[in-house]
Design a protein around this motif. Structure first.
Motif, PDB file in Angstrom:
ATOM      1  N   ILE A 191      19.065  32.799 -50.471  1.00  0.00           N
ATOM      2  CA  ILE A 191      20.300  32.310 -49.860  1.00  0.00           C
ATOM      3  C   ILE A 191      21.512  32.934 -50.539  1.00  0.00           C
ATOM      4  N   GLU A 192      21.468  33.007 -51.858  1.00  0.00           N
ATOM      5  CA  GLU A 192      22.601  33.551 -52.604  1.00  0.00           C
ATOM      6  C   GLU A 192      22.826  35.020 -52.269  1.00  0.00           C
ATOM      7  N   VAL A 193      21.735  35.763 -52.071  1.00  0.00           N
ATOM      8  CA  VAL A 193      21.839  37.199 -51.836  1.00  0.00           C
ATOM      9  C   VAL A 193      22.049  37.525 -50.354  1.00  0.00           C
ATOM     10  N   LYS A 194      21.301  36.830 -49.475  1.00  0.00           N
ATOM     11  CA  LYS A 194      21.274  37.192 -48.059  1.00  0.00           C
ATOM     12  C   LYS A 194      21.940  36.179 -47.131  1.00  0.00           C
ATOM     13  N   GLY A 195      22.296  35.024 -47.662  1.00  0.00           N
ATOM     14  CA  GLY A 195      22.847  33.984 -46.810  1.00  0.00           C
ATOM     15  C   GLY A 195      21.749  33.102 -46.240  1.00  0.00           C
ATOM     16  N   GLN A 234       8.406  23.372 -55.295  1.00  0.00           N
ATOM     17  CA  GLN A 234       9.641  23.704 -55.997  1.00  0.00           C
ATOM     18  C   GLN A 234       9.807  25.208 -56.136  1.00  0.00           C
ATOM     19  N   ALA A 235       8.693  25.928 -56.295  1.00  0.00           N
ATOM     20  CA  ALA A 235       8.767  27.386 -56.383  1.00  0.00           C
ATOM     21  C   ALA A 235       9.345  27.967 -55.098  1.00  0.00           C
ATOM     22  N   LEU A 236       8.968  27.402 -53.961  1.00  0.00           N
ATOM     23  CA  LEU A 236       9.497  27.857 -52.678  1.00  0.00           C
ATOM     24  C   LEU A 236      10.989  27.551 -52.557  1.00  0.00           C
ATOM     25  N   ILE A 237      11.393  26.386 -53.023  1.00  0.00           N
ATOM     26  CA  ILE A 237      12.815  26.022 -52.992  1.00  0.00           C
ATOM     27  C   ILE A 237      13.618  26.965 -53.878  1.00  0.00           C
ATOM     28  N   ASN A 238      13.103  27.232 -55.079  1.00  0.00           N
ATOM     29  CA  ASN A 238      13.798  28.151 -55.982  1.00  0.00           C
ATOM     30  C   ASN A 238      13.913  29.546 -55.378  1.00  0.00           C
ATOM     31  N   ALA A 239      12.840  29.992 -54.723  1.00  0.00           N
ATOM     32  CA  ALA A 239      12.867  31.304 -54.072  1.00  0.00           C
ATOM     33  C   ALA A 239      13.910  31.323 -52.961  1.00  0.00           C
ATOM     34  N   SER A 240      13.975  30.245 -52.189  1.00  0.00           N
ATOM     35  CA  SER A 240      14.952  30.192 -51.091  1.00  0.00           C
ATOM     36  C   SER A 240      16.375  30.208 -51.632  1.00  0.00           C
ATOM     37  N   LEU A 241      16.616  29.558 -52.751  1.00  0.00           N
ATOM     38  CA  LEU A 241      17.955  29.543 -53.333  1.00  0.00           C
ATOM     39  C   LEU A 241      18.390  30.946 -53.745  1.00  0.00           C
ATOM     40  N   GLU A 242      17.464  31.706 -54.307  1.00  0.00           N
ATOM     41  CA  GLU A 242      17.779  33.077 -54.690  1.00  0.00           C
ATOM     42  C   GLU A 242      18.081  33.925 -53.452  1.00  0.00           C
ATOM     43  N   GLY A 247      19.735  34.775 -43.471  1.00  0.00           N
ATOM     44  CA  GLY A 247      19.373  36.162 -43.707  1.00  0.00           C
ATOM     45  C   GLY A 247      18.009  36.399 -44.293  1.00  0.00           C
ATOM     46  N   PHE A 248      17.182  35.370 -44.382  1.00  0.00           N
ATOM     47  CA  PHE A 248      15.841  35.553 -44.928  1.00  0.00           C
ATOM     48  C   PHE A 248      14.829  34.807 -44.072  1.00  0.00           C
ATOM     49  N   THR A 249      13.576  35.178 -44.218  1.00  0.00           N
ATOM     50  CA  THR A 249      12.500  34.543 -43.469  1.00  0.00           C
ATOM     51  C   THR A 249      11.630  33.727 -44.413  1.00  0.00           C
ATOM     52  N   LEU A 250      10.816  32.855 -43.827  1.00  0.00           N
ATOM     53  CA  LEU A 250       9.872  32.092 -44.638  1.00  0.00           C
ATOM     54  C   LEU A 250       8.887  33.018 -45.333  1.00  0.00           C
TER      55      LEU A 250
END
Length: 205
Positions: free
Chosen positions: A23-27, A13-21, A30-33
């Motif tokens: 996604i909101e900023v970079k699309g 869930q921590a990874l999902i939450n990080a990805s949501l943040e 626009g981000f890597t694993l």
């Protein structure tokens, strides 16, 4: 500095939450694993214990978003009862409210290019969310003479498209684009015009 500790299941869930943040900023593209792992406070290798790649991570973010979205739509639908008209209008407003409150989820769901059929779980919860709006459309369309009644799926698709358009054009703070009116007013008047065209609202209302 000690590494963050996670109980079983929390890392995912921590990874999902990080990805949501991110996604909101970079699309969604626009981000890597590695960035998601860093934001969650773990090594990049840890991501692969839970997700095969970035698309799997985004798909799970989308699935969770649809789950929230479906609950919000159902609540809106129930809050408008026993009036079929109020219930239908409430589901349209709920779409805009969701996009405002959960932008990372919204982008993962509708702008990431991830198919809703990527997993059975994602398909099921997306269908549940769409089903609420279609149910509201079915209830309201019963007030239209049968020979003039559009299919409920078309009815709901029109409102979904209108809601999505207002969100994309005027509620997401697109650079260089300013709404001439509050997005809520644009959506409400648009739905009103549509419903008047179907004879569900009198011209003077």
């Amino acid at each position: 500095m000690p590494k963050r500790g996670y109980h079983h299941g929390n890392l995912r869930q921590a990874l999902i939450n990080a990805s949501l943040e991110l996604i909101e900023v970079k699309g969604p593209q626009g981000f890597t694993l590695s960035e998601a792992a860093k934001q969650a406070g773990v090594t990049p290798a840890a991501v692969y214990r839970h997700f095969e790649g970035r698309e799997d991570l985004i798909a799970e973010a989308a699935r969770q978003g649809y789950d929230i979205f479906a609950d919000l739509m159902e609540f809106a639908y129930q809050s408008g009862q026993p009036s079929d008209l109020a219930a239908f209008e409430a589901t349209g407003r709920a779409y805009l409210a969701f996009a405002r409150k959960y932008p990372g989820h919204y982008i993962a769901m509708f702008e990431s290019g991830i198919s809703v059929n990527r997993t059975p779980e994602l398909a099921a919860v997306a269908s549940r969310a769409n089903g609420v709006l279609e149910k509201a459309a079915t209830d309201l369309s019963k007030h239209i003479p049968e020979d003039k009644r559009p299919p409920a799926s078309m009815f709901s698709a029109h409102i979904w498209a209108m809601s999505h358009g207002v969100v994309e054009l005027f509620a997401r703070n697109s650079p260089g684009r300013a709404s001439p009116f509050p997005p809520e007013d644009l959506l409400e008047t648009g739905i009103g015009i549509y419903l008047r065209g179907l004879g569900l609202i009198r011209p003077d209302e």
